[in-house]
Design a protein around this motif. Structure first.
Motif, PDB file in Angstrom:
ATOM      1  N   ALA A  61     -18.614-102.120  38.196  1.00 25.88           N
ATOM      2  CA  ALA A  61     -18.155-103.370  37.596  1.00 25.88           C
ATOM      3  C   ALA A  61     -18.688-103.501  36.171  1.00 25.88           C
ATOM      4  N   VAL A  62     -17.771-103.658  35.214  1.00 28.29           N
ATOM      5  CA  VAL A  62     -18.122-103.724  33.795  1.00 28.29           C
ATOM      6  C   VAL A  62     -17.915-105.157  33.293  1.00 28.29           C
ATOM      7  N   HIS A  63     -18.982-105.753  32.797  1.00 30.18           N
ATOM      8  CA  HIS A  63     -18.949-107.159  32.387  1.00 30.18           C
ATOM      9  C   HIS A  63     -18.263-107.367  31.044  1.00 30.18           C
ATOM     10  N   GLY A  64     -18.140-108.632  30.633  1.00 29.62           N
ATOM     11  CA  GLY A  64     -17.446-108.993  29.414  1.00 29.62           C
ATOM     12  C   GLY A  64     -18.335-109.114  28.188  1.00 29.62           C
ATOM     13  N   PHE A  65     -17.728-109.525  27.087  1.00 31.53           N
ATOM     14  CA  PHE A  65     -18.399-109.634  25.794  1.00 31.53           C
ATOM     15  C   PHE A  65     -19.522-110.664  25.846  1.00 31.53           C
ATOM     16  N   ARG A  66     -20.661-110.310  25.290  1.00 31.29           N
ATOM     17  CA  ARG A  66     -21.872-111.128  25.213  1.00 31.29           C
ATOM     18  C   ARG A  66     -22.519-111.360  26.576  1.00 31.29           C
ATOM     19  N   GLY A  67     -21.887-110.917  27.638  1.00 36.01           N
ATOM     20  CA  GLY A  67     -22.471-111.105  28.954  1.00 36.01           C
ATOM     21  C   GLY A  67     -23.352-109.943  29.342  1.00 36.01           C
ATOM     22  N   GLU A  68     -23.736-109.926  30.616  1.00 40.30           N
ATOM     23  CA  GLU A  68     -24.443-108.804  31.227  1.00 40.30           C
ATOM     24  C   GLU A  68     -24.178-108.862  32.717  1.00 40.30           C
ATOM     25  N   HIS A  69     -24.887-108.057  33.511  1.00 42.69           N
ATOM     26  CA  HIS A  69     -24.470-107.854  34.899  1.00 42.69           C
ATOM     27  C   HIS A  69     -24.464-109.121  35.745  1.00 42.69           C
ATOM     28  N   HIS A  70     -25.285-110.125  35.403  1.00 43.99           N
ATOM     29  CA  HIS A  70     -25.340-111.341  36.215  1.00 43.99           C
ATOM     30  C   HIS A  70     -23.985-112.057  36.289  1.00 43.99           C
ATOM     31  N   GLY A  71     -23.176-111.914  35.235  1.00 41.18           N
ATOM     32  CA  GLY A  71     -21.944-112.677  35.179  1.00 41.18           C
ATOM     33  C   GLY A  71     -20.984-112.422  36.322  1.00 41.18           C
ATOM     34  N   LEU A  72     -20.944-111.203  36.828  1.00 39.75           N
ATOM     35  CA  LEU A  72     -20.008-110.863  37.899  1.00 39.75           C
ATOM     36  C   LEU A  72     -20.581-111.077  39.295  1.00 39.75           C
ATOM     37  N   GLU A  73     -21.834-111.527  39.378  1.00 41.64           N
ATOM     38  CA  GLU A  73     -22.463-111.691  40.697  1.00 41.64           C
ATOM     39  C   GLU A  73     -21.715-112.644  41.635  1.00 41.64           C
ATOM     40  N   PRO A  74     -21.150-113.765  41.154  1.00 45.52           N
ATOM     41  CA  PRO A  74     -20.421-114.621  42.098  1.00 45.52           C
ATOM     42  C   PRO A  74     -19.275-113.905  42.808  1.00 45.52           C
ATOM     43  N   VAL A  75     -18.590-112.991  42.108  1.00 43.54           N
ATOM     44  CA  VAL A  75     -17.529-112.219  42.748  1.00 43.54           C
ATOM     45  C   VAL A  75     -18.134-111.246  43.754  1.00 43.54           C
ATOM     46  N   LEU A  76     -19.233-110.600  43.370  1.00 45.70           N
ATOM     47  CA  LEU A  76     -19.872-109.638  44.266  1.00 45.70           C
ATOM     48  C   LEU A  76     -20.387-110.308  45.529  1.00 45.70           C
ATOM     49  N   ALA A  77     -20.714-111.602  45.446  1.00 47.07           N
ATOM     50  CA  ALA A  77     -21.198-112.330  46.614  1.00 47.07           C
ATOM     51  C   ALA A  77     -20.165-112.351  47.732  1.00 47.07           C
ATOM     52  N   TYR A  78     -18.892-112.196  47.369  1.00 45.38           N
ATOM     53  CA  TYR A  78     -17.823-112.178  48.370  1.00 45.38           C
ATOM     54  C   TYR A  78     -17.380-110.751  48.714  1.00 45.38           C
ATOM     55  N   LEU A  79     -18.167-109.776  48.260  1.00 45.89           N
ATOM     56  CA  LEU A  79     -17.899-108.369  48.589  1.00 45.89           C
ATOM     57  C   LEU A  79     -19.155-107.744  49.207  1.00 45.89           C
ATOM     58  N   PRO A  80     -19.725-108.372  50.231  1.00 51.32           N
ATOM     59  CA  PRO A  80     -21.013-107.919  50.759  1.00 51.32           C
ATOM     60  C   PRO A  80     -20.987-106.551  51.421  1.00 51.32           C
ATOM     61  N   ASP A  81     -19.804-106.111  51.826  1.00 48.72           N
ATOM     62  CA  ASP A  81     -19.689-104.824  52.505  1.00 48.72           C
ATOM     63  C   ASP A  81     -19.258-103.714  51.552  1.00 48.72           C
ATOM     64  N   VAL A  82     -19.314-103.988  50.247  1.00 46.10           N
ATOM     65  CA  VAL A  82     -18.917-103.009  49.250  1.00 46.10           C
ATOM     66  C   VAL A  82     -20.131-102.645  48.403  1.00 46.10           C
ATOM     67  N   ARG A  83     -20.319-101.364  48.176  1.00 49.16           N
ATOM     68  CA  ARG A  83     -21.354-100.926  47.240  1.00 49.16           C
ATOM     69  C   ARG A  83     -20.825-101.130  45.828  1.00 49.16           C
ATOM     70  N   VAL A  84     -21.473-102.006  45.085  1.00 50.23           N
ATOM     71  CA  VAL A  84     -21.055-102.295  43.716  1.00 50.23           C
ATOM     72  C   VAL A  84     -22.179-101.903  42.764  1.00 50.23           C
ATOM     73  N   ILE A  85     -21.824-101.151  41.754  1.00 50.20           N
ATOM     74  CA  ILE A  85     -22.771-100.736  40.717  1.00 50.20           C
ATOM     75  C   ILE A  85     -22.395-101.479  39.443  1.00 50.20           C
ATOM     76  N   SER A  86     -23.336-102.270  38.924  1.00 46.75           N
ATOM     77  CA  SER A  86     -23.040-103.132  37.791  1.00 46.75           C
ATOM     78  C   SER A  86     -24.019-102.862  36.651  1.00 46.75           C
ATOM     79  N   PRO A  87     -23.602-102.120  35.628  1.00 49.44           N
ATOM     80  CA  PRO A  87     -24.493-101.822  34.503  1.00 49.44           C
ATOM     81  C   PRO A  87     -24.453-102.912  33.439  1.00 49.44           C
ATOM     82  N   ASP A  88     -25.519-103.006  32.671  1.00 49.97           N
ATOM     83  CA  ASP A  88     -25.473-103.757  31.423  1.00 49.97           C
ATOM     84  C   ASP A  88     -24.903-102.828  30.359  1.00 49.97           C
ATOM     85  N   LEU A  89     -23.897-103.293  29.639  1.00 53.85           N
ATOM     86  CA  LEU A  89     -23.324-102.479  28.567  1.00 53.85           C
ATOM     87  C   LEU A  89     -24.382-102.152  27.516  1.00 53.85           C
ATOM     88  N   PRO A  90     -24.293-100.992  26.877  1.00 54.68           N
ATOM     89  CA  PRO A  90     -25.249-100.649  25.821  1.00 54.68           C
ATOM     90  C   PRO A  90     -25.333-101.755  24.758  1.00 54.68           C
TER      91      PRO A  90
END
Length: 304
Positions: free
Chosen positions: A49-78
């Motif tokens: 999961a790749v986050h948006g501009f000025r954000g970082e990995h925390h931003g997509l966590e609410p979506v990941l909360a509804y994907l508990p059975d999926v392995r999600v790898i969420s990097p902070d963009l360089p």
């Protein structure tokens, strides 16, 4: 500010990792795999999961909360969050796309690629240029030039804002780019929900994470990239089955442009979410996750 999704997030296993790619160290978080568990213990596919501009990995966590059975790898963009800028050269789209390709091939070859907003441009560019993935998911995809969107004037003001931040003396320019009042105006402009608790959460998220960029140079590069490209450039070159999760009140890409974008892919479907704008990941994460689950053919998870 307590997250409205705290109960789900607290039940979600997460661990921080780092990997050397692109000449630098990338920080990333692995969700859905408990400590000591094997990757094969997860029921679903792996998603990067790749986050948006000025954000970082925390931003997509609410979506990941509804994907508990999926392995999600969420990097902070360089250059954002806990990932330092890549050494040498500008952080343009070519560099971000090459970074994502190397990251995916190193950490999770064959993973599903997901990108939100600016991340949709990076993800689409990488896949169009050869990153192998079985499926591509774009949330709030940038499907038209930002300067032509419903808030084109606001985007032009943003261009002036980032240009001024880059030209002022470094200390003053950085202070302007991290100014809390300006960040709050951005947050108020993007939020569509009338739920006061959810609005407070959104503003707190932006207050906490929207200024965690490494320096003004990387922020300027990323901004220029975000307004100079859009997913239309890459859609005709992507044959991978693709899901677009679009908002009917998005001020950056109007829904009509998102519908046209879907027709440029050889194999794409679009799911439209009503009464939300560019913050699907904060305001309607359950609906977004539901669309993702159907696209990945996973069992439905019910309840808030």
């Amino acid at each position: 500010m307590l997250s409205p999704y705290a109960d789900r997030l607290n039940a979600l296993p997460v661990r921080r990792r780092e990997v050397e790619v692109g000449g630098g160290s990338t920080a990333y978080w692995e969700y859905g795999v408990a400590d000591g568990a094997d990757v094969d213990d997860t029921a679903g596919p792996t998603v990067i999961a790749v986050h948006g501009f000025r954000g970082e990995h925390h931003g997509l966590e609410p979506v990941l909360a509804y994907l508990p059975d999926v392995r999600v790898i969420s990097p902070d963009l360089p250059g954002f969050g806990e990932t330092a800028p890549l050494p040498g050269g500008r952080h343009d789209l070519d560099r971000y796309a090459r970074w994502l390709t190397e990251f995916a091939e190193t950490v999770a070859p064959g993973a599903v690629i997901l990108g939100h907003s600016f991340g949709s441009i990076v993800a689409a560019a990488a896949v169009a240029r050869g990153l192998e993935t079985p499926r591509l998911i774009l949330i709030n995809p940038i499907g038209a030039p930002a300067l032509e969107g419903p808030k084109g004037l606001m985007t032009r003001l943003a261009v002036l804002y980032y240009a001024l931040g880059a030209k002022l003396p470094e200390r003053l320019g950085t202070a302007l780019l991290r100014n809390g009042m300006i960040v709050r105006v951005m947050s108020i402009t993007m939020a569509k929900t009338r739920d006061p608790e959810l609005r407070r959460f959104i503003h707190a998220q932006h207050d906490t994470y929207f200024s965690r960029f490494a320096d003004r140079d990387v922020l300027k590069d990323a901004f220029v990239t975000s307004v100079s490209h859009d997913v239309r450039e890459f859609a005709p070159h992507i044959s991978t089955p693709t899901l677009l999760v679009a908002a009917q009140q998005d001020d950056i890409t109007p829904i009509e442009a998102e519908r046209r974008l879907a027709t440029l892919f050889s194999d794409a479907e679009i799911v439209e979410i009503a009464d939300v704008g560019h913050l699907i990941h904060y305001e309607t994460p359950a609906e977004a996750a539901g669309a993702i689950r159907r696209f990945l053919r996973l069992p439905v998870v019910r309840g808030r």
